[in-house]
Scaffold this motif. Structure first.
Motif, PDB file in Angstrom:
ATOM      1  N   GLU A 122       0.830  -1.211   0.000  1.00  0.00           N
ATOM      2  CA  GLU A 122       0.000   0.000   0.000  1.00  0.00           C
ATOM      3  C   GLU A 122       0.866   1.262   0.000  1.00  0.00           C
ATOM      4  OE1 GLU A 122      -3.177   0.296  -0.517  1.00  0.00           O
ATOM      5  OE2 GLU A 122      -3.734  -1.811  -0.373  1.00  0.00           O
ATOM      6  N   ALA A 123       1.976   1.252   0.740  1.00  0.00           N
ATOM      7  CA  ALA A 123       2.863   2.411   0.776  1.00  0.00           C
ATOM      8  C   ALA A 123       3.488   2.663  -0.597  1.00  0.00           C
ATOM      9  CB  ALA A 123       3.942   2.220   1.837  1.00  0.00           C
ATOM     10  N   LYS A 144       2.211   1.711  -3.494  1.00  0.00           N
ATOM     11  CA  LYS A 144       1.115   2.208  -4.349  1.00  0.00           C
ATOM     12  C   LYS A 144       0.858   3.690  -4.077  1.00  0.00           C
ATOM     13  CE  LYS A 144      -2.842   0.277  -4.053  1.00  0.00           C
ATOM     14  NZ  LYS A 144      -4.121  -0.434  -4.093  1.00  0.00           N
ATOM     15  N   ARG A 145       0.766   4.040  -2.810  1.00  0.00           N
ATOM     16  CA  ARG A 145       0.476   5.414  -2.407  1.00  0.00           C
ATOM     17  C   ARG A 145       1.565   6.387  -2.882  1.00  0.00           C
ATOM     18  NH1 ARG A 145      -0.862   3.889   2.240  1.00  0.00           N
ATOM     19  NH2 ARG A 145       1.141   4.152   3.255  1.00  0.00           N
ATOM     20  N   SER A 146       2.789   5.926  -2.946  1.00  0.00           N
ATOM     21  CA  SER A 146       3.892   6.790  -3.397  1.00  0.00           C
ATOM     22  C   SER A 146       3.699   7.240  -4.843  1.00  0.00           C
ATOM     23  CB  SER A 146       5.228   6.061  -3.253  1.00  0.00           C
ATOM     24  OG  SER A 146       5.429   5.152  -4.329  1.00  0.00           O
ATOM     25  N   GLY A 147       3.032   6.407  -5.633  1.00  0.00           N
ATOM     26  CA  GLY A 147       2.818   6.729  -7.040  1.00  0.00           C
ATOM     27  C   GLY A 147       4.068   6.586  -7.895  1.00  0.00           C
ATOM     28  N   ASN A 149       4.365   3.626 -11.952  1.00  0.00           N
ATOM     29  CA  ASN A 149       3.196   3.914 -12.778  1.00  0.00           C
ATOM     30  C   ASN A 149       3.581   3.654 -14.234  1.00  0.00           C
ATOM     31  OD1 ASN A 149       4.401   6.365 -13.912  1.00  0.00           O
ATOM     32  ND2 ASN A 149       4.075   7.251 -11.890  1.00  0.00           N
ATOM     33  N   GLU A 182      -2.399  -2.974 -10.599  1.00  0.00           N
ATOM     34  CA  GLU A 182      -2.135  -3.082  -9.163  1.00  0.00           C
ATOM     35  C   GLU A 182      -3.090  -4.159  -8.659  1.00  0.00           C
ATOM     36  OE1 GLU A 182      -2.885   0.993  -8.157  1.00  0.00           O
ATOM     37  OE2 GLU A 182      -0.772   1.532  -8.385  1.00  0.00           O
ATOM     38  N   ASP A 236      -4.395  -5.983  -5.843  1.00  0.00           N
ATOM     39  CA  ASP A 236      -4.509  -5.911  -4.387  1.00  0.00           C
ATOM     40  C   ASP A 236      -4.536  -7.269  -3.682  1.00  0.00           C
ATOM     41  OD1 ASP A 236      -4.487  -3.158  -4.693  1.00  0.00           O
ATOM     42  OD2 ASP A 236      -6.644  -2.920  -4.377  1.00  0.00           O
ATOM     43  N   TYR A 288      -0.962  -8.419  -3.358  1.00  0.00           N
ATOM     44  CA  TYR A 288       0.036  -7.403  -2.995  1.00  0.00           C
ATOM     45  C   TYR A 288       1.077  -7.283  -4.110  1.00  0.00           C
ATOM     46  CZ  TYR A 288      -1.804  -8.584   1.676  1.00  0.00           C
ATOM     47  OH  TYR A 288      -2.616  -8.863   2.747  1.00  0.00           O
ATOM     48  N   THR A 300       5.473   9.332   1.647  1.00  0.00           N
ATOM     49  CA  THR A 300       4.111   9.728   1.246  1.00  0.00           C
ATOM     50  C   THR A 300       3.081   8.786   1.816  1.00  0.00           C
ATOM     51  OG1 THR A 300       4.374   8.478  -0.817  1.00  0.00           O
ATOM     52  CG2 THR A 300       4.794  10.858  -0.870  1.00  0.00           C
TER      53      THR A 300
END
Length: 113
Positions: A41-42, A44-47, A50, A70, A72, A75, A113
């Motif tokens: 998740e971290a 993914k959240r960082s972006g 991509n 992605e 989920d 993971y 992030t």
């Protein structure tokens, strides 16, 4: 996992598995799989991972990136590129597509992030 002075962490230190392999004769698929949900998740959240960064890292035209997912439940971040020539054909340097993941080992993720 991260140094307080440097919040950038190599993907190889975050992921359980980073691999590439054939996806038929004309594609190579990549899997980046994480051990735990929080790290996945971290990232993914960082972006940081991509479509654009994948193409830049592999130095491929964005038109060659056919999939970016992605996933989920696993993971995992998965993506696929079109090969320049079919697997095993004259001039193919990696018949199994198994050596293409290396640029992602040193790929850095900002974990703040």
């Amino acid at each position: 996992m991260t140094n307080p002075k440097n919040t950038r962490t190599k993907l190889a230190d975050l992921a359980k598995t980073i691999r590439s392999k054939n996806a038929g004769t004309d594609k190579i698929t990549f899997d980046i799989i994480f051990r735990e949900k929080a790290t996945y998740e971290a990232v993914k959240r960082s972006g940081a991972l991509n479509r654009d960064s994948v193409c830049a890292t592999l130095n491929v035209d964005p038109a060659r990136l056919t999939d970016f997912v992605e996933y989920d439940p696993g993971y995992a971040i998965k993506f696929t590129i079109l090969r320049l020539r079919p697997s095993g054909s004259a001039g193919d340097a990696d018949i199994f597509g198994a050596q293409q993941y290396a640029p992602f080992l040193d790929f850095e993720i900002d974990m703040t992030t």
